[in-house]
Design an enzyme around this catalytic site. Structure first.
Site, short mmCIF file in Angstrom:
data_model
loop_
_atom_site.label_atom_id
_atom_site.label_comp_id
_atom_site.label_asym_id
_atom_site.label_seq_id
_atom_site.Cartn_x
_atom_site.Cartn_y
_atom_site.Cartn_z
N LYS A 1 0.87 -1.17 0.00
CA LYS A 1 0.00 0.00 0.00
C LYS A 1 0.90 1.22 0.00
CE LYS A 1 -3.50 2.29 2.76
NZ LYS A 1 -4.43 2.13 3.89
N LYS B 1 -2.43 -1.30 -3.89
CA LYS B 1 -3.19 -0.07 -3.77
C LYS B 1 -2.29 1.13 -3.83
CE LYS B 1 -6.14 1.79 -0.24
NZ LYS B 1 -6.58 1.61 1.10
C1 PBG Z 1 -7.15 3.13 5.86
C2 PBG Z 1 -7.46 3.10 4.40
C3 PBG Z 1 -7.30 4.12 3.46
C4 PBG Z 1 -7.86 3.63 2.28
C5 PBG Z 1 -8.32 2.35 2.53
N1 PBG Z 1 -8.05 2.03 3.85
C6 PBG Z 1 -6.78 5.48 3.59
C7 PBG Z 1 -5.39 5.73 3.96
O1 PBG Z 1 -4.56 4.84 4.10
O2 PBG Z 1 -5.07 6.90 4.14
C8 PBG Z 1 -7.97 4.39 1.00
C9 PBG Z 1 -9.08 3.97 0.11
C10 PBG Z 1 -9.45 4.94 -0.93
O3 PBG Z 1 -8.81 6.00 -1.12
O4 PBG Z 1 -10.45 4.67 -1.62
N2 PBG Z 1 -5.92 2.69 6.24
#
Ligand code: PBG
Length: 319
Positions: free
Chosen positions: A188, A241
């Site tokens: 991520k 992601k």
């Molecule tokens: C939480 C999380 C996030 C997203 C999914 N789980 C945000 C982040 O890490 O700041 C982002 C999902 C999206 O932007 O659609 N950890």
């Protein structure tokens, strides 16, 4: 004289023919619908930063699912947005997620329920951790067990702490939940594309950023190391992601590892496309183009806010 070149255009002469030669398709089973759940009743509230995405109370979600399951929706990814902040809200038996799962399972036993596991919607400062890596993992494991007890099929930790898959796997096995699968957000990236989501889950950071735990977007090899570690710790599936600007990572992951790879088509990607179509800068077919590109990169499945409208389209036309 014989012309020495190959002819391809016969494959493109009309849509019927193009369809025959199409290498990549989208189907309802490819999609995972992310859902933002809130406490209360009869709530379907706009999220201003995300067009056509809502905060649902569980009863309203059940109503919505009625239609989507008919359109062959297979999986949902649940995010809890608690009324009050506090880590306990994330694992208490009467938390939003814990209460919603049995109700959803009861109405739609065949629907796969994936739960996002992270602290950021629950901490007062919006952080995904409590300072200490391993203590955070202990809490994540506790949250995961509470989701499993409620009946979740797949636990999806999205926090990017080191070793959390190890902690979660141990905790689940300790409670006889060996069958519960772990979908690890293994790579991520610390991305600008998450902006709109932070409003949806009320997890905007008070200060700072998430670069000390989410990955540097310049790195590929590190992603491969993260994925390999998570598989060793017990991850069954991998989430990558964001999606759109990271398809090279998807292709690399599929070449290297033999696990299902799911991409998360995140909020910023969604919003940019929605706005561009709304403003008539581009045709709505761009949604298909972008989603197909994820499958073309060999993603097995796609987590996307586009899911409801894609399912609708898929049911209307024979794509
Ligand atoms: C939480 C999380 C996030 C997203 C999914 N789980 C945000 C982040 O890490 O700041 C982002 C999902 C999206 O932007 O659609 N950890």
């Amino acid at each position: 004289m014989k012309k020495m070149f190959k002819r391809f255009r016969y494959r493109r002469i009309n849509e019927k023919v193009r369809k025959k030669y199409r290498e990549t398709t989208l189907s309802a089973a490819d999609f995972i619908w992310p859902v933002f759940l809130v406490h209360g009743k009869n709530i379907k509230e706009d999220i201003p930063s995300m067009p056509d995405v809502y905060h649902f109370s569980t009863d309203s979600l059940l109503f919505e699912l009625e239609h989507l399951v008919k359109l062959k929706l297979q999986s949902i990814l649940l995010f809890g947005v608690p009324e009050e902040k506090g880590i306990k809200q994330a694992y208490t038996a009467d938390g939003i997620i814990q209460k919603a799962i049995p109700q959803i399972k009861n109405e739609f036993p065949g629907l796969e329920i994936i739960t996002d596991v992270c602290l950021c919607s629950y901490t007062h400062n919006g952080q995904c951790h409590i300072g200490d890596n391993d203590k955070t993992c202990e809490i994540l494991a506790k949250i995961s067990v509470s989701h499993a007890q409620a009946g979740a099929d797949i636990i999806a930790p999205s926090d990017m702490m080191d070793g959390r898959i190890y902690y979660i796997k141990q905790a689940l096995s300790g409670q006889n939940f060996e069958n519960i699968k772990i979908l690890s957000y293994a790579a991520k990236y610390a991305s600008n594309f998450y902006g709109p989501f932070r409003e949806a889950t009320e997890c905007a950071l008070e200060k700072g950023n998430r670069k000390s735990h989410q990955m540097d977007y310049a790195n590929t090899e590190e992603a491969m190391d993260e994925i390999s570690a998570d598989i060793n710790e017990g991850a069954d599936q991998i989430m990558l992601k964001p999606a759109m600007s990271y398809l090279d990572i998807v292709a690399r992951t599929k070449e290297k590892f033999d696990v299902p790879v799911i991409v998360y088509n995140v909020s910023g990607e969604y919003k940019m496309l929605k706005e561009a179509v709304k403003n008539k800068w581009v045709d709505a077919d761009i949604y298909w183009e972008v989603l197909i590109s994820m499958k073309r990169a060999k993603a097995d499945r796609i987590t996307s806010y586009f899911t409801p409208e894609i399912l609708n389209k898929l049911s209307q036309r024979n794509y």
